[in-house]
Scaffold this active site. Sequence first.
Site, PDB file in Angstrom:
ATOM      1  N   ASP A 160      33.785  32.745  40.495  1.00 35.60           N
ATOM      2  CA  ASP A 160      34.630  33.765  41.140  1.00 35.60           C
ATOM      3  C   ASP A 160      35.442  33.135  42.270  1.00 35.60           C
ATOM      4  O   ASP A 160      36.353  33.764  42.792  1.00 35.60           O
ATOM      5  CB  ASP A 160      33.737  34.880  41.701  1.00 35.60           C
ATOM      6  CG  ASP A 160      34.538  36.071  42.184  1.00 35.60           C
ATOM      7  OD1 ASP A 160      35.353  36.598  41.394  1.00 35.60           O
ATOM      8  OD2 ASP A 160      34.371  36.474  43.350  1.00 35.60           O
ATOM      9  N   GLY A 163      33.108  40.477  45.394  1.00 38.81           N
ATOM     10  CA  GLY A 163      32.746  41.311  46.547  1.00 38.81           C
ATOM     11  C   GLY A 163      33.996  41.555  47.374  1.00 38.81           C
ATOM     12  O   GLY A 163      34.404  40.693  48.143  1.00 38.81           O
ATOM     13  N   ILE A 193      23.348  38.352  49.576  1.00 36.68           N
ATOM     14  CA  ILE A 193      23.775  38.212  48.173  1.00 36.68           C
ATOM     15  C   ILE A 193      22.646  37.605  47.335  1.00 36.68           C
ATOM     16  O   ILE A 193      22.253  38.156  46.303  1.00 36.68           O
ATOM     17  CB  ILE A 193      25.047  37.342  48.077  1.00 36.68           C
ATOM     18  CG1 ILE A 193      26.189  37.970  48.879  1.00 36.68           C
ATOM     19  CG2 ILE A 193      25.460  37.144  46.619  1.00 36.68           C
ATOM     20  CD1 ILE A 193      27.381  37.039  49.107  1.00 36.68           C
ATOM     21  N   GLU A 196      42.760  28.626  45.745  1.00 37.01           N
ATOM     22  CA  GLU A 196      42.967  29.979  45.194  1.00 37.01           C
ATOM     23  C   GLU A 196      44.375  30.445  45.510  1.00 37.01           C
ATOM     24  O   GLU A 196      44.843  30.234  46.630  1.00 37.01           O
ATOM     25  CB  GLU A 196      41.938  30.944  45.788  1.00 37.01           C
ATOM     26  CG  GLU A 196      40.528  30.564  45.377  1.00 37.01           C
ATOM     27  CD  GLU A 196      39.450  31.508  45.927  1.00 37.01           C
ATOM     28  OE1 GLU A 196      39.808  32.501  46.589  1.00 37.01           O
ATOM     29  OE2 GLU A 196      38.275  31.252  45.691  1.00 37.01           O
ATOM     30  N   HIS A 220      38.309  35.791  42.482  1.00 37.64           N
ATOM     31  CA  HIS A 220      37.724  36.098  43.792  1.00 37.64           C
ATOM     32  C   HIS A 220      37.680  37.618  44.031  1.00 37.64           C
ATOM     33  O   HIS A 220      38.378  38.149  44.902  1.00 37.64           O
ATOM     34  CB  HIS A 220      38.509  35.402  44.918  1.00 37.64           C
ATOM     35  CG  HIS A 220      37.706  35.256  46.176  1.00 37.64           C
ATOM     36  ND1 HIS A 220      37.819  34.194  47.030  1.00 37.64           N
ATOM     37  CD2 HIS A 220      36.751  36.062  46.724  1.00 37.64           C
ATOM     38  CE1 HIS A 220      36.984  34.338  48.057  1.00 37.64           C
ATOM     39  NE2 HIS A 220      36.328  35.479  47.884  1.00 37.64           N
ATOM     40  N   GLY A 270      30.074  32.217  46.087  1.00 29.19           N
ATOM     41  CA  GLY A 270      30.103  31.908  47.527  1.00 29.19           C
ATOM     42  C   GLY A 270      31.489  31.426  47.909  1.00 29.19           C
ATOM     43  O   GLY A 270      32.390  32.231  48.159  1.00 29.19           O
ATOM     44  N   ARG A 271      31.646  30.123  47.909  1.00 29.98           N
ATOM     45  CA  ARG A 271      32.950  29.522  48.153  1.00 29.98           C
ATOM     46  C   ARG A 271      33.144  28.346  47.201  1.00 29.98           C
ATOM     47  O   ARG A 271      32.194  27.592  46.936  1.00 29.98           O
ATOM     48  CB  ARG A 271      33.054  29.024  49.596  1.00 29.98           C
ATOM     49  CG  ARG A 271      33.297  30.145  50.600  1.00 29.98           C
ATOM     50  CD  ARG A 271      34.686  30.763  50.430  1.00 29.98           C
ATOM     51  NE  ARG A 271      34.976  31.746  51.447  1.00 29.98           N
ATOM     52  CZ  ARG A 271      34.799  33.056  51.341  1.00 29.98           C
ATOM     53  NH1 ARG A 271      34.314  33.583  50.239  1.00 29.98           N
ATOM     54  NH2 ARG A 271      35.116  33.867  52.341  1.00 29.98           N
TER      55      ARG A 271
END
Length: 330
Positions: free
Chosen positions: A269, A296, A165, A274, A293, A244-245
Amino acid sequence: MTEPSRSPAALPPGFPLPFAPRRVVIANALHAEIADRVRAARPDVAVRGGVGPELTDADFAWAEACIGFRRPPHLTSLGGVRWVQSTGAGVDGWLRGAPLDAGILVTRSSELFGAQICEWAIARIFAIQQRVLPLAAAQRERQWAQQVVPRVAGTRALLVGTGDIGRTIATALTALGVHCTGVSRSGRSSHTAFRAMHTLDALPALVGTHDWIIVSLPDTAETRGLVSRAVLSQARGAVLLNAGRGAVVEEAALPEALDAGWLRAAALDVFEQEPLPPDSPLWHDPRVLVSPHMSGLTTAEGAAGAFLECLASLERGELPGWAIDRSRGY
Ligand code: GLV
């Protein structure tokens, strides 16, 4: 988020190789499509699938392998499962929380999300720089709100995470005239898009001299909370992007970081929790672009393909190239 790991450390203690599981449970919203593809390629493999409580402890007692994004929280155990095929590139959904038996092999998705997440990042960088949302608001008011927009070319980006990424975004940004610096666990990358590389501990010293801080790290013991309030406080009007996270960024510090001008905007994102809870201040902050999210997204084709590729390796008695190293967490 990383290149395939082929480290022998990824083979759990006592894992039986060759391994030829014939009963697979799919815990994923795409289970029906993934199951169709697995059955078509491997009629000898029995498949059960479902979402959430549709799958029970009995399904996992039956199964030898599991395909899914995260450990179903309602289960008391993973039963007979010896191998987990993550539908995500990140495997924190399996490794965080209740400890996963050390003997379970975890493999990750073979889908490379770099190109897709690069489009997400570039869209946000230009939306922010070109003031797309404020101009759209002005348009609705019939305001002729002419303004000077500084060029993206000539700015500096800090890629926090230099796997597929980070590298793909750096390549695109370099082509746009952006100066890219990489930060990674090893502090090394031979990729030509990075004009300089540093280890993670250099982050506080680097954020103040970059315009874009682009996070693509997995959630591991080493990265959790890495982009902390202390790190953010060193930034000087940067834009933070996180694909990422959520746990890598200290989310609670973001409103302060924006109010204090450490950050001028953020495009997120991924989030600590979440879906993002309705009472999060990030939802209605005009300086924040929230996406659910989706930068990707795993496909059924990719998930089934990764499973079948890893299955073939295991049947040959080989460690799959997509096996993650449990001690590293990715
Ligand atoms: C998505 O977040 C993934 O890990 O693939």
